[in-house]
Every structure is written in structure tokens, then in C-alpha cells.
Write a protein that holds these residues in place. Structure first.
Motif, PDB file in Angstrom:
ATOM      1  N   GLY A 147      12.266  13.346  21.374  1.00  0.00           N
ATOM      2  CA  GLY A 147      10.938  13.636  20.753  1.00  0.00           C
ATOM      3  C   GLY A 147      10.735  12.724  19.523  1.00  0.00           C
ATOM      4  N   ALA A 148      11.683  12.006  18.900  1.00  0.00           N
ATOM      5  CA  ALA A 148      11.669  11.242  17.866  1.00  0.00           C
ATOM      6  C   ALA A 148      11.033   9.815  18.048  1.00  0.00           C
ATOM      7  N   ARG A 149       9.722   9.568  18.311  1.00  0.00           N
ATOM      8  CA  ARG A 149       9.400   8.087  18.525  1.00  0.00           C
ATOM      9  C   ARG A 149       8.142   8.013  17.514  1.00  0.00           C
ATOM     10  N   ARG A 151      10.571  22.481  18.347  1.00  0.00           N
ATOM     11  CA  ARG A 151       9.899  21.625  19.204  1.00  0.00           C
ATOM     12  C   ARG A 151      10.461  20.362  18.976  1.00  0.00           C
ATOM     13  N   ASP A 152      10.614  19.396  20.119  1.00  0.00           N
ATOM     14  CA  ASP A 152      11.016  18.271  20.166  1.00  0.00           C
ATOM     15  C   ASP A 152      10.537  17.340  18.968  1.00  0.00           C
ATOM     16  N   GLU A 153       9.408  17.513  18.778  1.00  0.00           N
ATOM     17  CA  GLU A 153       8.784  16.432  17.485  1.00  0.00           C
ATOM     18  C   GLU A 153       9.370  17.239  16.041  1.00  0.00           C
ATOM     19  N   GLU A 154       9.988  17.950  16.077  1.00  0.00           N
ATOM     20  CA  GLU A 154      10.377  18.726  14.748  1.00  0.00           C
ATOM     21  C   GLU A 154      12.064  18.322  14.383  1.00  0.00           C
ATOM     22  N   ASP A 210      12.893  15.858  11.793  1.00  0.00           N
ATOM     23  CA  ASP A 210      12.710  16.320  10.388  1.00  0.00           C
ATOM     24  C   ASP A 210      13.618  17.438  10.027  1.00  0.00           C
ATOM     25  N   THR A 240      10.571   5.713  13.001  1.00  0.00           N
ATOM     26  CA  THR A 240      11.561   6.544  13.544  1.00  0.00           C
ATOM     27  C   THR A 240      12.945   5.683  13.352  1.00  0.00           C
TER      28      THR A 240
END
Length: 158
Positions: free
Chosen positions: A75-77, A111-114, A117, A81
Motif C-alpha cells: 500500500g506504500a505507493r 489499513r494498507d495505506e497507513e 506512516d 515512497t
């Protein structure tokens, strides 16, 4: 795998499955010794108790079995990144230099996008800890990781 199948595994297969959740041999042996478990909550309680009882040497053993090199996070895109992953690798190296073990953090529930961080924030914050304080936090994160891995193991298909 389900609890019934877990309870029916041979001792060696049980230890192999448990060691995939936590790298401490004593932890795995203690959890295996209490089978059969009547319900998943009992298994998780036994796992927690065994984690709380880890000696310093056993904690070192478990931490040594965790991944030594941070993997790119799902999810890190997007913009920044690559720089974030470069910063993460540097932070991991500094963490290992300072505390003499890998950085562990349980990311269950994010969530993947978190994820990126959360790892960056966690490692930055924890780099400021004193070694004894960080050891306690790492042990708790390892307990949470083992718990999450057991839950996933129990819910996976055969």
C-alpha cells in the motif's frame, strides 16, 4: 487451519506452526503443552501468558527470528515512497545499532495505506527510548504479533 485441526497436530507439527508465530522455542513448547484448547480465546490467553513469561534470553531468541531486513510495505505507493523507504531502512539500521535487535511493531488493524506512516512514526518515537523501556515495548509488540499470527493461523484454510 482451525482449532480442531491445531489440537490434533503432532507435537512436531504443532511446534513448527507455533514457531511461525513466535520464534521462542520455550513459548512454542508452553503453548503446545496445554493442548487441546477448548476455544480460540483459551489458545490466545495461553499465548499471552507464555509471552509475558519470556526470559531475556528467550526474548532475544524470538526477536532474532523476526525479519532482519524491513520489507517494502503493502500500500506504500506514490510520490515520496522511495524516500520514505530509504528513511525507513536508515531508521531500522539505527534502531538495530542502538538496541541490538530488530524493530518489531504490530500493525494489525491498520489499513494498507497507513502502514508506512505507522512504522516510520513508531520507529522514530521508539528510537528515543532508553534500552530497558524499549525492551519492554518490543516484548509487548512481539506478544501482539504472536497473537495476530495465531488468529490468522487458526482462520487459514488447510
Amino acid at each position: 487451519m482451525g482449532l480442531g485441526r491445531f489440537n490434533a497436530l503432532s507435537r512436531d507439527d504443532t511446534l513448527t506452526a507455533l514457531l511461525s508465530c513466535c520464534g521462542s522455542r520455550r513459548w512454542a513448547e508452553r503453548v503446545a503443552a496445554h493442548r487441546p484448547y477448548p476455544d480460540p480465546e483459551s489458545l490466545l490467553a495461553a499465548s499471552d501468558e507464555a509471552c509475558y513469561d519470556l526470559t531475556a534470553v528467550e526474548l532475544d531468541e524470538a526477536l532474532a527470528e523476526e525479519s532482519l531486513s524491513p520489507q517494502p510495505l503493502v500500500g506504500a505507493r506514490g510520490p515520496g515512497t522511495l524516500a520514505a523507504h530509504t528513511a525507513l531502512r536508515a531508521a531500522h539500521a539505527e534502531y538495530e545499532r542502538r538496541f541490538r535487535h530488530v524493530f518489531v511493531i504490530c500493525l494489525d488493524g491498520y489499513r494498507d495505506e497507513e502502514l508506512l506512516d505507522q512504522v516510520l512514526s513508531g520507529i522514530r518515537t521508539r528510537l528515543g527510548n532508553e534500552p530497558d523501556e524499549e525492551r519492554t515495548i518490543a516484548a509487548e509488540e512481539l506478544r501482539r504479533l504472536a497473537r495476530g499470527r495465531l488468529i490468522r493461523l487458526m482462520s487459514s484454510e488447510p
